[in-house]
Design a protein around this motif. Sequence first.
Motif, mmCIF file in Angstrom:
data_model
loop_
_atom_site.group_PDB
_atom_site.id
_atom_site.type_symbol
_atom_site.label_atom_id
_atom_site.label_comp_id
_atom_site.label_asym_id
_atom_site.label_seq_id
_atom_site.Cartn_x
_atom_site.Cartn_y
_atom_site.Cartn_z
ATOM 1 N N SER A 133 42.642 48.918 28.940
ATOM 2 C CA SER A 133 41.415 48.706 29.701
ATOM 3 C C SER A 133 40.223 48.983 28.804
ATOM 4 C CB SER A 133 41.366 49.649 30.906
ATOM 5 O OG SER A 133 41.274 50.997 30.455
ATOM 6 N N GLN A 665 46.468 52.642 32.935
ATOM 7 C CA GLN A 665 45.264 52.314 33.703
ATOM 8 C C GLN A 665 44.784 50.937 33.259
ATOM 9 O OE1 GLN A 665 41.712 52.690 32.207
ATOM 10 N NE2 GLN A 665 40.961 51.629 34.038
ATOM 11 N N GLU A 669 41.197 49.652 38.041
ATOM 12 C CA GLU A 669 41.939 50.790 38.588
ATOM 13 C C GLU A 669 41.240 52.133 38.380
ATOM 14 O OE1 GLU A 669 46.452 48.891 38.172
ATOM 15 O OE2 GLU A 669 45.847 50.535 36.853
ATOM 16 N N LEU A 672 41.320 54.495 41.346
ATOM 17 C CA LEU A 672 42.488 55.346 41.588
ATOM 18 C C LEU A 672 42.365 56.661 40.839
ATOM 19 C CD1 LEU A 672 45.316 52.642 41.353
ATOM 20 C CD2 LEU A 672 44.416 53.722 43.424
ATOM 21 N N ALA A 807 50.217 52.404 41.694
ATOM 22 C CA ALA A 807 49.808 51.053 41.293
ATOM 23 C C ALA A 807 50.973 50.070 41.326
ATOM 24 C CB ALA A 807 49.194 51.094 39.897
#
Length: 894
Positions: A133, A665, A669, A672, A807
């Motif tokens: 990410s 991740q 997300e 979360l 997830a």
Amino acid sequence: MLESPLSSTVSAPELLAPAGNWDCVHAAIENGADAVYFGLDRGFNARHRAANFGVNDLSSLMGKLHLRGVRGYVTLNTLVFPDELNDLVEVVDAIASAGVDAVLVQDFGVARIVRAICPELEIHASTQMSLTSSETIAAAKSLELSRVVVARELSIGEIKQIRSKTDMPIEAFIHGALCVAYSGQCLTSESLGGRSANRGQCAQACRLPYDLVCDGIDQELGDVRYLLSPQDLAGYAAIPDMIEAGVNSLKIEGRLKTPEYVANITGHYRRAIDQAITDGKVNLGEDARHEMELSFSRGFTPGWLEGNDHKRLVPGIRSAKQGIVLGEIRAIGRDSILVDVQAALALGDGLAIESAVDPNSTKAFDSGFADNHQGGRIYSLRLDSESNGSPHQSDQAKSPEQPATNPWEQARQRQAAESQASSDKLKKVDPNQTVWIGFGRDEIDFSRIEIGATVFKNDDPQLNKRLAATFGGKPRRTRSINLHVVAHVGSPVEVHATLGNGDHATTENIIGEDDLAVANKHAITDEVLADKLGRLGGTPFHLGRLTSDLSGGPMVPLGVLNQLRRELVEKLEDQLHAPPRRTVRLSAGRDLVAPIAKEAASLDLQKPNPQLSVLCRTIDQVRGAIAASAERIYADFHDPRDHKAAIALGAEHDGNVWIASLRIQKPGEMGLLKQIVKQGPSGLLARNLAAVQLGIEAGLPTIADFSLNVANHRSAEWLIDQGVQRVTASYDLNADQLDQLVSSMPAEWLELVLHQHMPMFHMEHCVFCSVLSPGTNKTNCGRPCDRHVVQLRDRVGKLHVLQADIACRNTLFNATPQSGAEIVGDMVARGVGSFRVELLSEDAKEAESILTLYRRLLLGEIPGQEVWQSLSAENRVGVTRGTLEAKRNPLAIL
């Protein structure tokens, strides 16, 4: 999908090809690669079984690549232990000095050492660094990365999100084998067979068959047995969208593949990228797809590029190379099969036939794959004379002409039969015909095949011959040289050469020895100059544009032009072969190899009793941990709503409840992770760099978990410098290597996991959705993971627990717990103050019993042997074999 030419401001992405040996390098160069990546035989690369290159090869290899305008990247993409860092420094010295363009790195400590030794050497974060990410990329900023190889599990949309939030160049896989587990997060082959994927020795346990047990009942899945074996990625159609998403480099997997594979896939993707730039779309056609499938294919899929489709990704029918689907068997003869062929065939082609597993075969055991295919080469081809749509019988059942009793008639019939057989035999056949395919004697066990079985064409010698002809010998792919000639009467002729353009241009100037005279008849012309100077056959160059400045009608001897051309080529080659000048600081690298000085306080003999942490996966286990007075409780729940209840339960009993983050991740997300902070835990067990950053910024006490792969003191130091309180040692460290780690850094930085069911596969792929739901992904699966307890049975009968996280990512846990109980006394004496027990399916009473045993161990009341024997656990630390255990057969997983 784009269907118009891409913007003129969009540049073509780099095409990055694999090279396991010299022939693969040549195949990549001649078929259009912009760069190649390769490993060294000194270790430190994730393809231990590839031929790889010697350190002494680097100079000539990089010279070859740079001469041809191709970049070269070395893979240093494994974890490195403290006692290996001295060797690593020597390797990085050789890499930097030879002019290697970049290194691919997994280990944070390795990245720091590379940067210290050579500031000019690019560092590319391997996909095994798990930067999935923009947030994880930002957290790694201090490593001074030049590029990030993103996970295969990202969709084009997710890559686009990353690219919109970072200026970091992005590399993405476009073709080749897919790992079912996140790279750098797979502990399966190590856990089951003692071979570390993080050390380049993956045993491919994902390619094995597994049975699915749901709520204690075996599920009948028919032919679906390879539950964890994805098909291969073939993303050529997505190239225009990848370019629009901002991908800078498209990567082909395959350092264990043949040169013909490299030539084949590189050539087709070169054409696909060029087509995408000019037309805005890619249409390679069926023939191109078949050619790529023949080099290697388990079946082609877009992988995760189009998002999650778990059923398409893992059909589960087979796991080995299959090639092209040729057709199904319509009849079976004595030594042949009848097939309606869907592709062209020729004598000598290789076929694979779907077959019943041979229970007496050792091939399956030795290779790790079920022997449910047989292979053979085509010995004969014969069109079926009775192909008229009616059911076929085997040729054994056909009624032959009745034998004659007269000897002369017998001879006539025999001669006629031989003539007919000869006329029926073919060297090749076209698609869409019904053909008898014959094999050599005893090559195929016909008792194991049935009518209706699928037949694959998996090798084409003629294709391989054509591919091999694309590399070796004279250069086929040459670089354009622009020439400017100055020829004035009374001055020597000058030739100025420019290769490339802008800041990256390579130039050379050549001047003749004698002044030019006025031509009596034929003054030199641009046409003659282009003809003589453009004779570059056999060199890696060709003439691009020629310009001139001619005055006075000079006469230039043709011999002079020929000599100037030869000198020019030689000088250009020498310049391109020479490595760039770089700063190489060995002493800086060696400084990082040295152990980290320990503070005087860490040497104080008056240390508090070691702390016991426990990771719980249910509220019931939290109760057991509270009853056992665990100093720290990590809540790692499938349903995040249960975290709040665990925190409340801890507060009620003076418990110290932390929350464990997601292991991966992805874009979108962060919510979360932020939810963890809102729930007010005592601290955070961070499993990725985004979670590390979030925890520190939120002021939460943060411990870096095993998934951050700390294997040496400089990796640990980097995370401590980010602000974490402790780091969890990588599971790749065995007892000996763990001892090295503790010796090289302050012991109080560490938390050691003493007891666990090893988390083997950690996957974006969801088995629950794939086989227990009519849906294709988490948007339509109905969440069977909420309702069912699922286990996968391996080939030795062990039942491994499968769980899904918040997830929807799956983790498969080893059926047998492992315990490092026997090293506790030594580790406590060395200053390690925090030890962890990870629970899986235990209830509160079982959890309390396990924790009580480990508490007594930490206090020195019982020996380690009593602990692991009482718990029926394996006496092991980490995943690779160490001094605590007997040698294991790496094929024990079978």
